[in-house]
Each structure stands twice: as structure tokens, then as C-alpha cells.
Enzyme design. Structure first.
Site, PDB file in Angstrom:
ATOM      1  N   MET A  30       0.588   1.063   3.933  1.00 33.62           N
ATOM      2  CA  MET A  30      -0.183  -0.143   3.621  1.00 33.62           C
ATOM      3  C   MET A  30       0.687  -1.086   2.791  1.00 33.62           C
ATOM      4  O   MET A  30       0.171  -1.969   2.092  1.00 33.62           O
ATOM      5  CB  MET A  30      -1.465   0.224   2.876  1.00 33.62           C
ATOM      6  CG  MET A  30      -2.374   1.095   3.749  1.00 33.62           C
ATOM      7  SD  MET A  30      -4.128   0.967   3.348  1.00 33.62           S
ATOM      8  CE  MET A  30      -4.132   1.563   1.694  1.00 33.62           C
ATOM      9  N   HIS A  37       7.539   6.030  -0.229  1.00 34.22           N
ATOM     10  CA  HIS A  37       7.562   5.542   1.159  1.00 34.22           C
ATOM     11  C   HIS A  37       8.986   5.580   1.710  1.00 34.22           C
ATOM     12  O   HIS A  37       9.214   5.951   2.857  1.00 34.22           O
ATOM     13  CB  HIS A  37       7.092   4.077   1.230  1.00 34.22           C
ATOM     14  CG  HIS A  37       5.671   3.849   0.881  1.00 34.22           C
ATOM     15  ND1 HIS A  37       5.294   3.101  -0.219  1.00 34.22           N
ATOM     16  CD2 HIS A  37       4.519   4.234   1.484  1.00 34.22           C
ATOM     17  CE1 HIS A  37       3.977   3.029  -0.260  1.00 34.22           C
ATOM     18  NE2 HIS A  37       3.477   3.708   0.744  1.00 34.22           N
ATOM     19  N   GLY A 150       2.757  11.285   3.504  1.00 35.28           N
ATOM     20  CA  GLY A 150       3.022  11.917   2.213  1.00 35.28           C
ATOM     21  C   GLY A 150       1.933  12.905   1.831  1.00 35.28           C
ATOM     22  O   GLY A 150       0.757  12.731   2.177  1.00 35.28           O
ATOM     23  N   ASP A 153      -1.564  12.221  -0.385  1.00 25.68           N
ATOM     24  CA  ASP A 153      -2.869  12.169   0.281  1.00 25.68           C
ATOM     25  C   ASP A 153      -2.981  13.416   1.149  1.00 25.68           C
ATOM     26  O   ASP A 153      -2.948  13.350   2.380  1.00 25.68           O
ATOM     27  CB  ASP A 153      -2.971  10.891   1.119  1.00 25.68           C
ATOM     28  CG  ASP A 153      -2.885   9.656   0.253  1.00 25.68           C
ATOM     29  OD1 ASP A 153      -3.783   9.454  -0.569  1.00 25.68           O
ATOM     30  OD2 ASP A 153      -1.888   8.910   0.358  1.00 25.68           O
ATOM     31  N   GLN A 156      -5.838  13.564   3.603  1.00 23.49           N
ATOM     32  CA  GLN A 156      -5.570  12.659   4.721  1.00 23.49           C
ATOM     33  C   GLN A 156      -4.624  13.327   5.725  1.00 23.49           C
ATOM     34  O   GLN A 156      -4.823  13.257   6.937  1.00 23.49           O
ATOM     35  CB  GLN A 156      -4.948  11.368   4.182  1.00 23.49           C
ATOM     36  CG  GLN A 156      -4.361  10.460   5.249  1.00 23.49           C
ATOM     37  CD  GLN A 156      -3.860   9.153   4.672  1.00 23.49           C
ATOM     38  OE1 GLN A 156      -4.647   8.257   4.412  1.00 23.49           O
ATOM     39  NE2 GLN A 156      -2.563   9.020   4.470  1.00 23.49           N
ATOM     40  N   ARG A 190      -0.699   1.671  -6.059  1.00 24.55           N
ATOM     41  CA  ARG A 190      -1.668   1.228  -7.074  1.00 24.55           C
ATOM     42  C   ARG A 190      -1.084   1.247  -8.484  1.00 24.55           C
ATOM     43  O   ARG A 190      -1.606   0.576  -9.376  1.00 24.55           O
ATOM     44  CB  ARG A 190      -2.911   2.120  -7.041  1.00 24.55           C
ATOM     45  CG  ARG A 190      -3.772   1.902  -5.829  1.00 24.55           C
ATOM     46  CD  ARG A 190      -5.108   2.600  -5.985  1.00 24.55           C
ATOM     47  NE  ARG A 190      -6.046   2.160  -4.964  1.00 24.55           N
ATOM     48  CZ  ARG A 190      -6.120   2.672  -3.750  1.00 24.55           C
ATOM     49  NH1 ARG A 190      -5.323   3.659  -3.408  1.00 24.55           N
ATOM     50  NH2 ARG A 190      -6.978   2.208  -2.875  1.00 24.55           N
TER      51      ARG A 190
END
Ligand code: PAF
Length: 283
Positions: A30, A37, A150, A153, A156, A190
Site C-alpha cells: 500500500m 518492503h 511480510g 501481517d 493476512q 503507520r
């Protein structure tokens, strides 16, 4: 480096690569890229001829419109960072909401065999339907051989493995270890929104997880949970949303410890209005 904003462009580019038998990896993001990342992209570059990086703040996975509005968007900087990894092997797909959702910004409904009802699923309504929708769509557009996610999460990641199994999607999923700041704080887009005092406080989350792991060596899951809840009840800045010790496969909270199972501890904490998650392998 090519930056595509329309799916037809990247579909064409990938078709040309595949016609030349190139192996394609996908790193869905995102944006607001950080070292975590970049580690995913580096891993993908090692194992694929070309790597597509999607940069898209997916509206359907946000249950809080303020969080969606405030989510950092830094495309130019992201592209510059990716350039430092490779000038010619990375393709960026940074679409608009309309390009992805074609006027209907809604999620599909998924059945992830119950994985979606645990932890994040309980606290973020509709989140995993949104994640499933975008990831499935990205797989359909990019048609990668491999895709990288990753472990921060972790839930996820398990859900995406379930997605490809249940929908027979021919993509190999690779999970990559959590990247941490020197303080132990799990890297997250974040984190850039944390005010200085919260940034200073946030490493407490990982510190608590590492101690919880030690305690879990000799104590029951409920005793460890009680200890963690106590740590946070005395904390001035950080507010615990949940701490759960779960079976790493089913994500169901552990009732009675068994030597044969693999466990993980999961945590979600509010630092001001910013929600941070983390997790740690326990055995
Ligand atoms: O992990 C993320 O950043 C997002 O959930 C993902 C996988 C890119 C889907 O929007």
C-alpha cells in the site's frame, strides 16, 4: 523503471515478459515503503526475472474512514526507493481506485475456513474480505509466478495461502520475516504517523512480546496473557486492544499447551489513534 497506472498497460507488459519465458514475482503493497518492503522486493528480485510492485491503498480493507484518509501516500518517494534496488527489473503498478474497482468499490465475500474470524477479523470488520478482494484481483492482473508477503501481517499471510488454495490460483506464496527498527519496533508505514513520544513508547510492544515468549516456556497461555495485560494496564501511552496466543496454523487461541503444536503470540495496540500490530513465534 515503468510506472503503470492502468491495468491494461501492466497486463500487456507482463504478457510480453511471459512470452519470453520470464519468471515474474509480485510484491503487493500500500506504498509508504520502508526497509521491510524493500527486503521483500530484494528477495523477489533474487528469485524472479522481473518483479511487479503494486502500490495501492485499498479502500475496501479499511473499516475506519479516518485511517484510510490519513494513510500515508508517497508515490514519488516510493518509486525513488525502488530505483535504488533495480533500474530495469521492477515494474510498478500504481492504479487509481477506479482502475481496480471499475466504479464498484465493494469487497467480494470470502470463506477462509474460519481464519477470518480470529484476531484482526474480530476487531476490523470486513478487513479480510477487502484484502482477499484486492489480492485476488492483483493476482488476476499480474498473474505472477511468485508473490511475497511480510509476516508482520501473519494472519493476512495465512489467509492469502488459504485464498490461493481454495480458488486454485497458481501462485507460490512466500512469507518473509518481520523487519524491525533497532529499537525492536516492527516496521510499518503507520509508524511515520506516530508523534515523538509515541514513537519512543512503541518499542515496549516488542519488548513485552519477547518477555512473553520467555514466560511461555514455563507458564500457561492464560498466565502469560494475564501478565501482558497487566503490563499494558500500567502503561500511560499505549492501550492494549488484544494479546492472544494462538496455534500458528489454525490461529485459534490456545487452551491447553501441547508440545506437538506451533504457537505464536499476536498483539494489537493503540498508540494515540494509531493502531500497531506485531507477533512473535513462541516455540
Ligand atoms: O499488507 C498490505 O500492505 C496490504 O494488506 C496488501 C496485501 C497490499 C493488500 O492491500
Amino acid at each position: 523503471m515503468e510506472v503503470y497506472s492502468e491495468k491494461q498497460q501492466i497486463i500487456k507488459a507482463i504478457e510480453l515478459l511471459k512470452a519470453k519465458s520470464q519468471i515474474v514475482g509480485l510484491v503487493p503493497t500500500m506504498g509508504a515503503l520502508h526497509a521491510g518492503h524493500l527486503a521483500l522486493v530484494e528477495r523477489a528480485l533474487k528469485k524472479n526475472d522481473r518483479v511487479a510492485v503494486s502500490i495501492f491503498v485499498n479502500p475496501t480493507q479499511f473499516d475506519n474512514s479516518d485511517d484510510l484518509k490519513k494513510y500515508p501516500r508517497t508515490l514519488e518517494k516510493d518509486v525513488a526507493l525502488l530505483q535504488t534496488l533495480s533500474k530495469d527489473k521492477i515494474l510498478v503498478y500504481a492504479p487509481t481506485v477506479d482502475d481496480v474497482y471499475e466504479g464498484k468499490t465493494v469487497s467480494e465475500s470470502f470463506d477462509f475456513d474460519g481464519l477470518e474470524f480470529e484476531m484482526e477479523g474480530k476487531f476490523r470488520h470486513g478487513h479480510f474480505d477487502g484484502v482477499g478482494t484486492i489480492v485476488k484481483r492483483l493476482f488476476e492482473i499480474v498473474k505472477p509466478h511468485n508473490a511475497y508477503f511480510g509476516e508482520k501481517d501473519f494472519q493476512q499471510l495465512q489467509i492469502i495461502k488459504k485464498l490461493i488454495e481454495k480458488h486454485h490460483i497458481p501462485v507460490k506464496i512466500e512469507g518473509c520475516p518481520i523487519h524491525r527498527e533497532a529499537t525492536g519496533l516492527a516496521m510499518s508505514s503507520r509508524n511515520t504517523r506516530l508523534k515523538p513520544e509515541y514513537l519512543e513508547a512503541a518499542p515496549f510492544i516488542y519488548k513485552t512480546l519477547t518477555t512473553a515468549k520467555k514466560i511461555f516456556g514455563t507458564k500457561s497461555a492464560s498466565k502469560v496473557t494475564e501478565w501482558v495485560e497487566n503490563q499494558f494496564s500500567n502503561h500511560d501511552l499505549l492501550e492494549l486492544e488484544y494479546f492472544i496466543i494462538a496455534d500458528a496454523k489454525t490461529l485459534k487461541p490456545v487452551k491447553r499447551k501441547s508440545n506437538k503444536k506451533v504457537y505464536r503470540a499476536f498483539i494489537a495496540v493503540y498508540a494515540d489513534d494509531i493502531r500497531l500490530i506485531d507477533n512473535i513465534a513462541l516455540n
